[in-house]
Motif scaffolding. Sequence first.
Motif, PDB file in Angstrom:
ATOM      1  N   MET A   1       0.839  -1.315   0.008  1.00  0.00           N
ATOM      2  CA  MET A   1      -0.074  -0.076  -0.092  1.00  0.00           C
ATOM      3  C   MET A   1       0.836   1.293  -0.007  1.00  0.00           C
ATOM      4  O   MET A   1       0.326   2.342  -0.783  1.00  0.00           O
ATOM      5  CB  MET A   1      -0.933   0.042   1.172  1.00  0.00           C
ATOM      6  N   PHE A   2       2.050   1.320   0.881  1.00  0.00           N
ATOM      7  CA  PHE A   2       2.746   2.462   0.791  1.00  0.00           C
ATOM      8  C   PHE A   2       3.365   2.709  -0.644  1.00  0.00           C
ATOM      9  O   PHE A   2       3.520   3.915  -0.985  1.00  0.00           O
ATOM     10  CB  PHE A   2       4.160   2.078   1.808  1.00  0.00           C
ATOM     11  N   SER A   3       3.919   1.736  -1.284  1.00  0.00           N
ATOM     12  CA  SER A   3       4.199   2.107  -2.558  1.00  0.00           C
ATOM     13  C   SER A   3       3.192   2.591  -3.425  1.00  0.00           C
ATOM     14  O   SER A   3       3.484   3.304  -4.428  1.00  0.00           O
ATOM     15  CB  SER A   3       4.822   0.950  -3.319  1.00  0.00           C
ATOM     16  N   THR A   4       1.784   2.351  -3.328  1.00  0.00           N
ATOM     17  CA  THR A   4       0.962   2.747  -4.197  1.00  0.00           C
ATOM     18  C   THR A   4       0.422   4.215  -3.918  1.00  0.00           C
ATOM     19  O   THR A   4       0.426   4.889  -4.729  1.00  0.00           O
ATOM     20  CB  THR A   4      -0.228   2.012  -3.856  1.00  0.00           C
ATOM     21  N   VAL A   5       0.600   4.570  -2.608  1.00  0.00           N
ATOM     22  CA  VAL A   5       0.610   5.989  -2.179  1.00  0.00           C
ATOM     23  C   VAL A   5       1.895   6.701  -2.734  1.00  0.00           C
ATOM     24  O   VAL A   5       1.593   7.829  -3.251  1.00  0.00           O
ATOM     25  CB  VAL A   5       0.588   5.997  -0.617  1.00  0.00           C
ATOM     26  N   ARG A   6       2.951   6.262  -2.596  1.00  0.00           N
ATOM     27  CA  ARG A   6       4.278   6.910  -2.952  1.00  0.00           C
ATOM     28  C   ARG A   6       4.044   7.119  -4.746  1.00  0.00           C
ATOM     29  O   ARG A   6       4.390   8.114  -5.025  1.00  0.00           O
ATOM     30  CB  ARG A   6       5.440   6.315  -2.747  1.00  0.00           C
ATOM     31  N   ILE A   8       1.374   7.559  -6.422  1.00  0.00           N
ATOM     32  CA  ILE A   8       0.298   8.557  -6.645  1.00  0.00           C
ATOM     33  C   ILE A   8       1.067   9.743  -6.323  1.00  0.00           C
ATOM     34  O   ILE A   8       0.871  10.862  -7.066  1.00  0.00           O
ATOM     35  CB  ILE A   8      -0.861   8.254  -5.948  1.00  0.00           C
ATOM     36  N   VAL A   9       1.804   9.775  -5.298  1.00  0.00           N
ATOM     37  CA  VAL A   9       2.258  11.235  -4.862  1.00  0.00           C
ATOM     38  C   VAL A   9       3.374  11.734  -5.973  1.00  0.00           C
ATOM     39  O   VAL A   9       3.159  12.856  -6.364  1.00  0.00           O
ATOM     40  CB  VAL A   9       3.080  11.252  -3.358  1.00  0.00           C
ATOM     41  N   THR A  10       3.948  10.872  -6.383  1.00  0.00           N
ATOM     42  CA  THR A  10       4.901  11.094  -7.696  1.00  0.00           C
ATOM     43  C   THR A  10       4.360  11.520  -8.830  1.00  0.00           C
ATOM     44  O   THR A  10       4.624  12.425  -9.339  1.00  0.00           O
ATOM     45  CB  THR A  10       5.941   9.622  -7.528  1.00  0.00           C
ATOM     46  N   ALA A  11       3.334  10.688  -9.179  1.00  0.00           N
ATOM     47  CA  ALA A  11       2.464  11.067 -10.225  1.00  0.00           C
ATOM     48  C   ALA A  11       1.900  12.677 -10.298  1.00  0.00           C
ATOM     49  O   ALA A  11       1.901  13.123 -11.258  1.00  0.00           O
ATOM     50  CB  ALA A  11       1.446  10.086 -10.596  1.00  0.00           C
ATOM     51  N   LEU A  12       1.365  12.956  -9.163  1.00  0.00           N
ATOM     52  CA  LEU A  12       0.684  14.119  -8.810  1.00  0.00           C
ATOM     53  C   LEU A  12       1.809  15.428  -8.783  1.00  0.00           C
ATOM     54  O   LEU A  12       1.816  16.489  -9.264  1.00  0.00           O
ATOM     55  CB  LEU A  12       0.039  14.388  -7.622  1.00  0.00           C
ATOM     56  N   ARG A  13       2.983  15.080  -8.355  1.00  0.00           N
ATOM     57  CA  ARG A  13       4.259  16.000  -8.367  1.00  0.00           C
ATOM     58  C   ARG A  13       4.871  16.296  -9.716  1.00  0.00           C
ATOM     59  O   ARG A  13       4.923  17.210 -10.254  1.00  0.00           O
ATOM     60  CB  ARG A  13       5.429  15.395  -7.437  1.00  0.00           C
ATOM     61  N   ASP A  14       4.715  14.977 -10.549  1.00  0.00           N
ATOM     62  CA  ASP A  14       5.239  15.104 -11.754  1.00  0.00           C
ATOM     63  C   ASP A  14       4.134  15.901 -12.609  1.00  0.00           C
ATOM     64  O   ASP A  14       4.727  16.809 -13.498  1.00  0.00           O
ATOM     65  CB  ASP A  14       5.315  13.780 -12.635  1.00  0.00           C
ATOM     66  N   ARG A  15       2.888  15.485 -12.624  1.00  0.00           N
ATOM     67  CA  ARG A  15       2.017  16.423 -13.367  1.00  0.00           C
ATOM     68  C   ARG A  15       1.910  17.877 -13.011  1.00  0.00           C
ATOM     69  O   ARG A  15       1.819  18.823 -14.040  1.00  0.00           O
ATOM     70  CB  ARG A  15       0.489  15.773 -12.965  1.00  0.00           C
ATOM     71  N   ARG A  16       2.002  18.438 -11.580  1.00  0.00           N
ATOM     72  CA  ARG A  16       2.248  19.751 -11.351  1.00  0.00           C
ATOM     73  C   ARG A  16       3.372  20.332 -11.899  1.00  0.00           C
ATOM     74  O   ARG A  16       3.420  21.328 -12.564  1.00  0.00           O
ATOM     75  CB  ARG A  16       2.227  20.013  -9.866  1.00  0.00           C
ATOM     76  N   ALA A  17       4.732  19.680 -11.811  1.00  0.00           N
ATOM     77  CA  ALA A  17       5.873  20.337 -12.613  1.00  0.00           C
ATOM     78  C   ALA A  17       5.913  20.305 -13.934  1.00  0.00           C
ATOM     79  O   ALA A  17       6.388  21.284 -14.483  1.00  0.00           O
ATOM     80  CB  ALA A  17       7.087  19.238 -11.998  1.00  0.00           C
ATOM     81  N   ALA A  18       5.339  19.314 -14.402  1.00  0.00           N
ATOM     82  CA  ALA A  18       5.114  19.431 -16.086  1.00  0.00           C
ATOM     83  C   ALA A  18       4.210  20.531 -16.388  1.00  0.00           C
ATOM     84  O   ALA A  18       4.410  21.291 -17.465  1.00  0.00           O
ATOM     85  CB  ALA A  18       4.637  17.853 -16.638  1.00  0.00           C
ATOM     86  N   ALA A  19       3.477  20.818 -15.912  1.00  0.00           N
ATOM     87  CA  ALA A  19       2.312  21.638 -16.278  1.00  0.00           C
ATOM     88  C   ALA A  19       2.929  23.183 -15.859  1.00  0.00           C
ATOM     89  O   ALA A  19       2.649  24.230 -16.636  1.00  0.00           O
ATOM     90  CB  ALA A  19       1.138  21.655 -15.393  1.00  0.00           C
ATOM     91  N   ARG A  20       3.642  23.166 -15.083  1.00  0.00           N
ATOM     92  CA  ARG A  20       4.405  24.620 -14.582  1.00  0.00           C
ATOM     93  C   ARG A  20       5.258  24.965 -15.544  1.00  0.00           C
ATOM     94  O   ARG A  20       5.495  26.056 -15.899  1.00  0.00           O
ATOM     95  CB  ARG A  20       4.906  24.522 -13.113  1.00  0.00           C
ATOM     96  N   ASP A  21       6.408  24.021 -15.648  1.00  0.00           N
ATOM     97  CA  ASP A  21       7.317  24.276 -16.534  1.00  0.00           C
ATOM     98  C   ASP A  21       7.691  22.840 -17.314  1.00  0.00           C
ATOM     99  O   ASP A  21       8.690  22.140 -17.035  1.00  0.00           O
ATOM    100  CB  ASP A  21       8.604  24.553 -15.556  1.00  0.00           C
ATOM    101  N   PRO A  22       7.092  22.728 -18.488  1.00  0.00           N
ATOM    102  CA  PRO A  22       7.387  21.526 -19.342  1.00  0.00           C
ATOM    103  C   PRO A  22       8.878  21.276 -19.511  1.00  0.00           C
ATOM    104  O   PRO A  22       9.227  20.076 -19.283  1.00  0.00           O
ATOM    105  CB  PRO A  22       6.322  21.608 -20.617  1.00  0.00           C
TER     106      PRO A  22
END
Length: 179
Positions: A1-6, A8-22
């Motif tokens: 479960m911890f790896s699933t949460v990690r 999801i957190v990585t995917a959200l962080r990536d999405r935010r970073a990619a949207a801000r500065d591709p």
Amino acid sequence: MFSTVRGIVTALRDRRAAARDPEGFARSLGVDLRGRVRFYGIDRGMFGSEPWLVTLGDNVYVTAGVQFVTHDGGTLILRKEDPDLEWTAPISVGDDVYIGVRTIVMPGVRIGDRCIIGAGSVVTRDIPDNSVAAGVPARVIRTTDEYLAAMRAKSLRVGHLPAQEKAAAIREIYGVGTR
């Protein structure tokens, strides 16, 4: 479960970073950007497992769903016969290049300067400078100069307008939403 949460957190962080500065996001993965690159949809998976083998020139447009594949995963099933088997190679994209939606660029390919790659293409071999290529596998279908002449002949002449004005002009040209 911890790896699933990690994950999801990585995917959200990536999405935010990619949207801000591709461009910054691509550089953070190791992609070599040699100038201005415009991404229309970017994610970590776009560059495969060796993003540091991808070089993009100046004035490059990379659209949604493009994949840069720097290795041949088919070798995995053959490693029981040849444990050292590996095919990984750099991908290089020149200056003034447009790569259409859902294109796949395979290992070892060089796309030259002033090229247009049609949507849904699979680029398996080098594309020379000043070429328009499309298909599966992609092949040169005309020169960029021939493409320019054809586009000039049917241009709506609104490419210079800001986005909202351009949309309004296109709506008027085609009579959409003006009734």
